[in-house]
Write an enzyme that holds these catalytic residues in place. Structure first.
Site, PDB file in Angstrom:
ATOM      1  N   ARG A   1       0.823  -1.222   0.000  1.00 54.83           N
ATOM      2  CA  ARG A   1       0.000   0.000   0.000  1.00 54.83           C
ATOM      3  C   ARG A   1       0.856   1.271   0.000  1.00 54.83           C
ATOM      4  NH1 ARG A   1      -2.525  -3.356  -1.540  1.00 54.83           N
ATOM      5  NH2 ARG A   1      -4.227  -4.484  -0.565  1.00 54.83           N
TER       6      ARG A   1
ATOM      7  N   CYS B   1     -10.689  -0.493   3.713  1.00 57.74           N
ATOM      8  CA  CYS B   1     -10.018  -0.996   4.926  1.00 57.74           C
ATOM      9  C   CYS B   1      -9.345   0.157   5.662  1.00 57.74           C
ATOM     10  CB  CYS B   1      -8.985  -2.043   4.558  1.00 57.74           C
ATOM     11  SG  CYS B   1      -9.765  -3.573   4.068  1.00 57.74           S
TER      12      CYS B   1
ATOM     13  N   GLU C   1      -4.343   2.385   7.282  1.00 58.57           N
ATOM     14  CA  GLU C   1      -4.068   2.330   5.837  1.00 58.57           C
ATOM     15  C   GLU C   1      -4.691   3.564   5.180  1.00 58.57           C
ATOM     16  OE1 GLU C   1      -4.862  -1.403   3.818  1.00 58.57           O
ATOM     17  OE2 GLU C   1      -5.792  -0.320   2.155  1.00 58.57           O
TER      18      GLU C   1
HETATM   19  P1  FAD Z   1      -7.916   8.757  -2.913  1.00 59.68           P
HETATM   20  O1  FAD Z   1      -8.578   8.073  -1.789  1.00 59.68           O
HETATM   21  O2  FAD Z   1      -8.587   9.946  -3.463  1.00 59.68           O
HETATM   22  O3  FAD Z   1      -6.452   9.132  -2.500  1.00 59.68           O
HETATM   23  C1  FAD Z   1      -5.635   8.175  -1.885  1.00 59.68           C
HETATM   24  C2  FAD Z   1      -4.213   8.758  -1.795  1.00 59.68           C
HETATM   25  O4  FAD Z   1      -3.688   8.864  -3.075  1.00 59.68           O
HETATM   26  C3  FAD Z   1      -4.189  10.144  -1.202  1.00 59.68           C
HETATM   27  O5  FAD Z   1      -3.034  10.259  -0.410  1.00 59.68           O
HETATM   28  C4  FAD Z   1      -4.107  11.030  -2.404  1.00 59.68           C
HETATM   29  O6  FAD Z   1      -3.477  12.251  -2.096  1.00 59.68           O
HETATM   30  C5  FAD Z   1      -3.243  10.191  -3.317  1.00 59.68           C
HETATM   31  N1  FAD Z   1      -3.426  10.444  -4.752  1.00 59.68           N
HETATM   32  C6  FAD Z   1      -4.565  10.510  -5.466  1.00 59.68           C
HETATM   33  N2  FAD Z   1      -4.305  10.717  -6.759  1.00 59.68           N
HETATM   34  C7  FAD Z   1      -2.966  10.805  -6.872  1.00 59.68           C
HETATM   35  C8  FAD Z   1      -2.074  11.035  -7.963  1.00 59.68           C
HETATM   36  N3  FAD Z   1      -2.517  11.225  -9.202  1.00 59.68           N
HETATM   37  N4  FAD Z   1      -0.743  11.051  -7.721  1.00 59.68           N
HETATM   38  C9  FAD Z   1      -0.272  10.871  -6.458  1.00 59.68           C
HETATM   39  N5  FAD Z   1      -1.060  10.668  -5.387  1.00 59.68           N
HETATM   40  C10 FAD Z   1      -2.389  10.629  -5.601  1.00 59.68           C
HETATM   41  N6  FAD Z   1      -8.099  -0.623  -1.719  1.00 59.68           N
HETATM   42  C11 FAD Z   1      -7.384  -1.707  -2.069  1.00 59.68           C
HETATM   43  O7  FAD Z   1      -6.173  -1.643  -2.200  1.00 59.68           O
HETATM   44  N7  FAD Z   1      -8.023  -2.896  -2.298  1.00 59.68           N
HETATM   45  C12 FAD Z   1      -9.350  -3.047  -2.186  1.00 59.68           C
HETATM   46  O8  FAD Z   1      -9.860  -4.123  -2.405  1.00 59.68           O
HETATM   47  C13 FAD Z   1     -10.116  -1.913  -1.800  1.00 59.68           C
HETATM   48  N8  FAD Z   1     -11.443  -1.984  -1.670  1.00 59.68           N
HETATM   49  C14 FAD Z   1     -12.148  -0.877  -1.297  1.00 59.68           C
HETATM   50  C15 FAD Z   1     -13.540  -0.989  -1.154  1.00 59.68           C
HETATM   51  C16 FAD Z   1     -14.280   0.108  -0.761  1.00 59.68           C
HETATM   52  C17 FAD Z   1     -15.773  -0.037  -0.595  1.00 59.68           C
HETATM   53  C18 FAD Z   1     -13.651   1.324  -0.548  1.00 59.68           C
HETATM   54  C19 FAD Z   1     -14.446   2.526  -0.166  1.00 59.68           C
HETATM   55  C20 FAD Z   1     -12.278   1.443  -0.699  1.00 59.68           C
HETATM   56  C21 FAD Z   1     -11.532   0.338  -1.063  1.00 59.68           C
HETATM   57  N9  FAD Z   1     -10.129   0.426  -1.233  1.00 59.68           N
HETATM   58  C22 FAD Z   1      -9.418  -0.677  -1.585  1.00 59.68           C
HETATM   59  C23 FAD Z   1      -9.418   1.698  -0.973  1.00 59.68           C
HETATM   60  C24 FAD Z   1      -9.290   2.612  -2.197  1.00 59.68           C
HETATM   61  O9  FAD Z   1     -10.337   2.371  -3.096  1.00 59.68           O
HETATM   62  C25 FAD Z   1      -7.964   2.452  -2.907  1.00 59.68           C
HETATM   63  O10 FAD Z   1      -6.886   2.731  -2.067  1.00 59.68           O
HETATM   64  C26 FAD Z   1      -7.899   3.304  -4.146  1.00 59.68           C
HETATM   65  O11 FAD Z   1      -6.791   2.967  -4.896  1.00 59.68           O
HETATM   66  C27 FAD Z   1      -7.829   4.786  -3.800  1.00 59.68           C
HETATM   67  O12 FAD Z   1      -8.013   5.507  -4.972  1.00 59.68           O
HETATM   68  P2  FAD Z   1      -8.673   6.939  -4.954  1.00 59.68           P
HETATM   69  O13 FAD Z   1      -8.642   7.454  -6.345  1.00 59.68           O
HETATM   70  O14 FAD Z   1      -9.985   6.910  -4.317  1.00 59.68           O
HETATM   71  O15 FAD Z   1      -7.613   7.713  -4.075  1.00 59.68           O
END
Ligand code: FAD
Length: 735
Positions: free
Chosen positions: A603, A652, A722
């Protein structure tokens, strides 16, 4: 030369190239434009006249010719790559000389003041309705006046640049010579060299040469016998250069048989970066000027002294080009000693390589002792603005003069923004950034961002932006850097908790066509923008029979967020698919880094933490049929539906410790159903905290703290979050 039907302009945002793009578009030429430092408003201006702005220096269709600005090196990778097209590649000046060779050219030459005089002449000719085309190497201070234009007329007005030797190709009808001081020391060994270049231009002039009076006695200006010669009166004192410029414009009118008697010159908007007042009140004036030669500095500083004789004159000077600084250092120091306080910026090299003899520090030794001791060289904006100091209503009024042709314009405008805003750097940021962004970029103040996350808690961001492309992203990042404003990215907000008090800096979201694209590169690779949704990537890959993307189904994030988090599920991680990622690094460089060279962990991805992920190349693990892939996706979906709640959450909350899952530990600690206000631990999956409705970020955080403490008590293990807490460190809340 026949007017080409299609051209590629390289370095298209430059002050010489942009007017050419306008001229060519006006003449019906298809223009593709590339510039690796293209910002706003230049990009929008190019697009608004129908030029096709390229993101890479690869033309969409083969052009008839390529024109490069002098900032694009003839022996660089870009030109080497494009030579394979087998079309002529011109320097700008050579191209323009051929393009207008059959026109009646009014050429303005001189070491100083060319753009100001050409701009004024163009404006005056427009006022009397005279039809002509033109190109001028500076922007008018009015959006209504473009810096280049084509109309069907035999007349063209242009300033001719003597710096790169392309002056040799021009054959004017009328030449106006303003002055002739030694400059461009890399091309002209001495003053005579420059005199010869001007003389040769005079001898190629057909109708009339108009000279500033003193030029006829300086050097050996050679005038063709049958060409008419007339004179205008130059400056009596360096400070009256504006009046001399005016007389020069009238002299051209007279040579053309035109009168400007009816023109109200007080309405002339002026040219950007020429004596441009960026801020003025009773206690301070902030003015920027392009002066980059000792003569120009003398004229500008004297003129400002006359405007405010009683005000302290604080001068910020940035030398332009190492060669000029080396050759003219004592003269620079002499003219700058008119300042009451002097601050220096490092020499702006333009396209010259670094040369120690041309470093700004070489001016220090020639300054009078009064300034030598107090003058510093400033490498960052913050320390410079501290050194100048903010204005004080009670203190003595002053004028701050930013002088030079390099990148000091950015600092001049940033400094003025600190004065125009209500004094805070966050407000100054907005003031500075807004005019540098296109209308298509979303740029909002005090924008709620908590509601944009999947958890749906938390407050607003002081600034929120959705940059429309990478130049605008760079502009925003650069502006944050200037004002020391914190910034953070948001993707889908599915792994993010926004505190109730919000975020005091800039939140950037990569959203829209430029960032969401998913494009096949080969049968088993895709180029994907950071704003693309993981679910869409999964669907796209499935349609193309690409194996390995199935686990992305059900992760509700974007590629950018997934790269930053190294998102994974069912034994897969995003970096299993990554061939390379391109990042905007904190120093402003864009770097494409192979996946195997990235510092990636559970992660975590170091480069996405420091920089901003822009796009990535993803490679499938193999090829399969749509049905096979769909089956795997459906199976994963079934598993996820059984084990994960559907209500609002951030996924998570805790990282899994080695060998054991955080969800199991939380379950064992009897925490399922535990709640604080609207925040509750899911009954289905212990590692999910849900917003049951109306939860506050503080409640979610309090619940996280409670769960952590209870698991420590029951199992002796300290869970690490996380999920990200926007703009804050968890340590502050959990220790
Ligand atoms: P955000 O939550 O918007 O941001 C996450 C981080 O990334 C922040 O620090 C942000 O500043 C940074 N960020 C965003 N864009 C960029 C960029 N372009 N460059 C650099 N940094 C950036 N995660 C898993 O790993 N596996 C799973 O199975 C999983 N299941 C999920 C299920 C649910 C219902 C939910 C709500 C979440 C789940 N997640 C899971 C967590 C999440 O979806 C992931 O971590 C996902 O990759 C985050 O993407 P995001 O675009 O929403 O990032």
């Amino acid at each position: 030369m026949r007017t080409p039907r299609r051209t590629l302009l390289l370095g298209a945002g430059g002050m010489g190239m942009f007017p050419l793009a306008l001229y060519l578009r006006g003449a019906g030429v298809r223009v593709e434009a590339y510039d690796d430092t293209l910002g706003e408003p230049m990009r929008s201006k190019l697009e608004s006249v129908g030029a096709h702005v390229l993101d890479e220096p690869c033309p969409i269709k083969k052009p008839d010719c390529i024109v490069r600005s002098s900032a694009v090196p003839p022996d660089g990778d870009m030109i080497r790559g494009l030579s394979a097209l087998g079309v002529p590649i011109y320097r700008r000046g050579d191209f323009v000389a051929e393009l207008i060779s059959r026109k009646r050219l009014i050429a303005v030459v001189g070491s100083h003041g060319k753009s100001s005089v050409t701009g004024k002449l163009i404006w005056a000719l427009k006022q009397i309705g005279f039809p002509f085309s033109y190109m001028v190497g500076a922007s008018f201070r009015s959006a209504a006046e473009p810096s280049g234009s084509f109309v069907k007329s035999p007349w063209v007005v242009m300033e001719i640049d003597e710096s790169d030797g392309t002056i040799e190709g021009f054959r004017p009808w009328i030449t106006l010579a303003l002055n002739c001081d030694w400059d461009h020391v890399d091309r002209y060994e001495d003053h005579d060299g420059l005199v010869r270049a001007f003389s040769d231009l005079f001898s190629r002039t057909s109708k009339r040469v108009i000279l500033e009076k003193s030029l006829s006695v300086k050097g050996s200006l050679c005038l063709k016998k049958y060409c008419e010669v007339s004179f205008f009166r130059g400056t009596k004192t360096p400070a009256d250069f504006n009046e001399a410029n005016h007389r020069a414009v009238e002299a051209v009118g007279e040579a053309m048989g035109l009168s400007f008697d009816e023109v109200d010159f007080s309405l002339f908007p002026g040219m950007e970066r020429r004596q441009e007042v960026l801020f003025e009140d009773e206690s301070r004036a902030i003015v920027e000027d392009y002066a980059h030669h000792p003569t120009e500095i003398a004229a500008f500083l004297e003129m400002r002294r006359k405007v405010f004789p009683e005000r302290a004159m604080k001068v910020v000077f940035q030398p332009h080009r190492f060669s000029r600084t080396r050759a003219l250092a004592p003269a620079f120091a002499e003219e700058l000693s008119r300042a009451d306080e002097l601050m220096l910026m490092p020499t702006y090299g333009a396209f010259e390589p670094y040369e120690a003899g041309g470093a700004v520090e070489n001016l220090l030794g020639s300054l009078p002792p009064r300034l030598r001791e107090s003058t510093g060289v400033f490498e960052d904006f913050h320390s410079l603005s501290q050194a100048i100091g903010m204005r004080s209503q009670a203190g003595a009024p002053d004028q701050v003069l930013f002088v030079g042709a390099g990148n000091l314009t950015k600092w001049a405008h940033a400094f003025a923004s600190l004065h125009c805003a209500d004094g805070t750097e966050a407000d100054a940021f907005g003031h500075y950034a807004r005019p540098r962004l296109s209308e298509s970029t979303v740029f909002l103040e005090n924008h709620p961002i908590g509601s944009m996350t999947t958890m749906g808690v938390g407050g607003s961001a002081k600034w929120y932006a959705e940059p429309v492309n990478k130049e605008e992203l760079k502009t925003l990042v650069d502006a944050c850097q200037l004002f020391g404003l914190p910034r953070s990215m948001i993707g889908r907000g599915s792994n993010l908790i926004v505190p109730d008090h919000g975020y005091r800096g800039l939140i950037i979201r990569l959203r829209g066509a430029f960032w969401d694209s998913i494009e096949p590169r080969t049968e088993d690779t895709l180029i994907v923008g950071s704003g693309a949704k993981l679910n869409d990537i999964c669907k796209f890959a499935c349609k193309r029979g690409m194996v390995g993307f199935e686990f992305l189904e059900g992760i509700p994030g974007t590629l950018g967020g997934a790269l930053r988090m190294n998102a994974g599920a069912m034994g897969w991680e995003i970096f299993d698919l990554v061939e390379w990622v391109s990042f905007l690094m904190p120093d402003g460089r864009i770097m494409e880094i192979p996946g195997c060279e990235l510092e990636v962990g559970y992660r975590f991805c170091r480069e996405a933490y420091d920089g901003i992920a822009l796009r990535a190349k993803l490679r499938a693990q193999g090829l399969g049929t749509h049905t096979e892939i769909r089956k795997v996706i459906d199976e994963m979906f079934r598993k996820r539906s059984k084990s994960q709640p559907r209500q609002a959450s951030s996924g998570c909350v805790f990282r899994n410790p080695p060998e054991v899952s955080a969800g199991w530990l939380i379950d064992q600690a009897g925490l399922k159903g535990e709640h604080v206000g609207g925040a509750v631990v899911s009954d289905l999956h212990g590692n999910f905290i849900l917003n049951k409705g109306g939860a506050k970020a503080s409640e979610v955080i309090q619940l996280i703290r409670r769960v952590r403490e209870r698991v420590k008590d029951s199992h002796g293990l300290l869970l690490e979050p996380e999920v990200n807490l926007l703009g804050e460190s968890w340590n502050r809340y959990l220790s």
